[in-house]
Design an enzyme around this catalytic site. Structure first.
Site, PDB file in Angstrom:
ATOM      1  N   GLU A 158      -7.988  -5.701   4.360  1.00 56.41           N
ATOM      2  CA  GLU A 158      -8.929  -5.971   3.394  1.00 56.41           C
ATOM      3  C   GLU A 158      -8.375  -7.203   2.594  1.00 56.41           C
ATOM      4  O   GLU A 158      -9.653  -8.107   2.635  1.00 56.41           O
ATOM      5  CB  GLU A 158      -7.676  -4.518   2.469  1.00 56.41           C
ATOM      6  CG  GLU A 158      -8.938  -3.704   2.233  1.00 56.41           C
ATOM      7  CD  GLU A 158      -8.020  -2.559   1.294  1.00 56.41           C
ATOM      8  OE1 GLU A 158      -8.380  -3.372   0.307  1.00 56.41           O
ATOM      9  OE2 GLU A 158      -8.214  -1.096   1.251  1.00 56.41           O
ATOM     10  N   SER A 163       1.743  -2.460   4.923  1.00 56.68           N
ATOM     11  CA  SER A 163       0.342  -1.884   5.424  1.00 56.68           C
ATOM     12  C   SER A 163       0.215  -1.209   6.362  1.00 56.68           C
ATOM     13  O   SER A 163       1.178  -2.261   7.339  1.00 56.68           O
ATOM     14  CB  SER A 163       0.024  -2.083   4.219  1.00 56.68           C
ATOM     15  OG  SER A 163      -1.626  -0.667   5.021  1.00 56.68           O
ATOM     16  N   SER A 210       0.513   3.709  10.337  1.00 54.47           N
ATOM     17  CA  SER A 210       0.554   4.552  11.318  1.00 54.47           C
ATOM     18  C   SER A 210       0.732   3.622  13.251  1.00 54.47           C
ATOM     19  O   SER A 210       1.437   4.056  13.506  1.00 54.47           O
ATOM     20  CB  SER A 210      -0.415   5.314  11.585  1.00 54.47           C
ATOM     21  OG  SER A 210      -0.668   6.020  10.150  1.00 54.47           O
ATOM     22  N   ASN A 245       0.741  -0.919  -0.512  1.00 57.70           N
ATOM     23  CA  ASN A 245       0.039   0.013  -0.125  1.00 57.70           C
ATOM     24  C   ASN A 245       0.653   1.202  -0.025  1.00 57.70           C
ATOM     25  O   ASN A 245       1.590   1.145   1.311  1.00 57.70           O
ATOM     26  CB  ASN A 245      -0.863  -0.106   0.673  1.00 57.70           C
ATOM     27  CG  ASN A 245      -1.380   1.612   1.584  1.00 57.70           C
ATOM     28  OD1 ASN A 245      -1.617   2.144   0.133  1.00 57.70           O
ATOM     29  ND2 ASN A 245      -2.172   1.060   2.603  1.00 57.70           N
ATOM     30  N   ASP A 284      -3.032  -1.776   8.993  1.00 63.41           N
ATOM     31  CA  ASP A 284      -4.177  -2.433  10.520  1.00 63.41           C
ATOM     32  C   ASP A 284      -5.238  -2.829   9.094  1.00 63.41           C
ATOM     33  O   ASP A 284      -5.257  -3.835   8.869  1.00 63.41           O
ATOM     34  CB  ASP A 284      -3.839  -2.666  11.604  1.00 63.41           C
ATOM     35  CG  ASP A 284      -3.465  -2.341  12.564  1.00 63.41           C
ATOM     36  OD1 ASP A 284      -1.900  -4.061  13.019  1.00 63.41           O
ATOM     37  OD2 ASP A 284      -2.743  -1.899  13.144  1.00 63.41           O
TER      38      ASP A 284
END
Length: 316
Positions: A183, A176, A209, A120, A178
């Site tokens: 997804e 990515s 993050s 991502n 969580d």
């Protein structure tokens, strides 16, 4: 604990040695920093007669990608024929030693794994693609792991990819936060062979993050360590993860770790525009929520299966 190093190989300068816990390179009677056997990624003798041992070496509380290259010891025989014979013996000895080192480093584990890597590029601070090329790819390459890499193009793309993903792999690696894990889990649940798909191990490389899955797997201290996460992907042993079904209106999906509402949800969803701050955005969202005193009225119904914590632990 084993303190001796019974598996030793003399090289051009010093020696290489390991026991059932540690590898080290001793040079001129002075030991280099020891490396846990778990952190040895690969060992081989190349075509030039150089022994290459690739490790993730501990340094100042972190792991550092550290290849060690040493030359084979030189033959002592002066006659050409005898020298060639000795050189061949030295080479065979080194090849056997590196193979036994690899066997010890991967004891009970599969080597040369096949990964599907999903990236991502806008998660967290938006550096996932750079982190993969700079930090992750060299580690996977050193461990001889095959990586099929896809960079997502839009929200929900990981879910779409997981729905159709080739199940011939050892793990799905997700760069990515969580949300990416969320997804992928929901995509795998919609796969034509969902039962098999949901058994494929997932490994998070922390580029989001919060990275709560990494916090739970690696601990708070190492939760943001790219190297530790890579080592977990390469040598980690699969463990089961509880997932559960959530229904909101006419929408139903799977979730993991936790489900939040009210302030905890607002401080995440309400700070999407502050992703450049990393996990600091959550503190901003929290302070804003506390000051605004926004209420979130809810009614909760649940079925109590077991209230005794001891019974919970014994039946888990």
């Amino acid at each position: 604990m084993t303190t001796e190093f019974p598996n030793s190989l003399q090289v051009d300068v010093g020696r290489l040695e390991y026991n059932d816990e540690t590898f080290r390179h001793v040079k001129k009677n002075s030991s280099f920093s020891r490396v846990p056997l778990l952190n040895v990624l690969w060992a081989e003798v190349d075509n030039n007669g150089t022994i290459i041992i690739t490790t993730l070496a501990p340094s100042s509380g972190k792991l550092v990608f550290h290849p060690i290259e040493v030359e084979l010891r030189k033959p002592k025989a002066k006659a050409k024929k005898e020298g060639e014979k000795e050189a061949k013996t030295i080479l065979n000895e080194a090849q056997n030693w590196t193979e036994t080192l690899l066997a010890a480093a991967y004891k009970g584990l599969k080597r040369e794994k096949k990964f599907h890597v999903l990236i991502n590029p806008i998660g967290g601070k938006g550096k996932a693609s750079t982190i993969y090329e700079r930090d992750v790819r060299p580690i996977f390459k050193a461990a001889r792991c095959e990586a099929d890499v896809t960079v997502t193009e839009r929200a929900g793309h990981m879910l779409e990819l997981a729905q159709e993903i080739d199940l011939d792999c050892d793990a799905i690696i997700i760069l990515s936060g969580d949300g990416g894990i969320h997804e992928v889990i929901n995509g795998l649940a919609k796969h034509p062979n969902a039962r098999k798909a949901l058994r494929i191990p997932l490994a998070q490389i922390p580029t989001g993050s919060a990275n709560a899955l990494c916090v739970n797997l690696l601990g708070p201290k190492d939760a943001f360590s790219i190297e530790k996460a890579c080592l977990n992907a390469i040598k980690g042993r699969p463990i089961k993860q509880n997932i559960y079904s959530i229904k909101q209106g006419d929408k139903q999906y799977l979730s993991f770790l936790s489900q939040a509402a009210g302030l905890m949800a607002d401080l995440d969803l309400g700070t999407e525009h502050l992703r450049w701050m990393g996990d600091g955005r959550f503190m901003v969202g929290y302070m804003r929520g506390v000051i605004s005193k926004k209420l979130c009225p809810v009614e909760i119904e649940y079925k109590l299966v077991e209230s005794n914590k001891i019974e919970m632990a014994t039946t888990a």
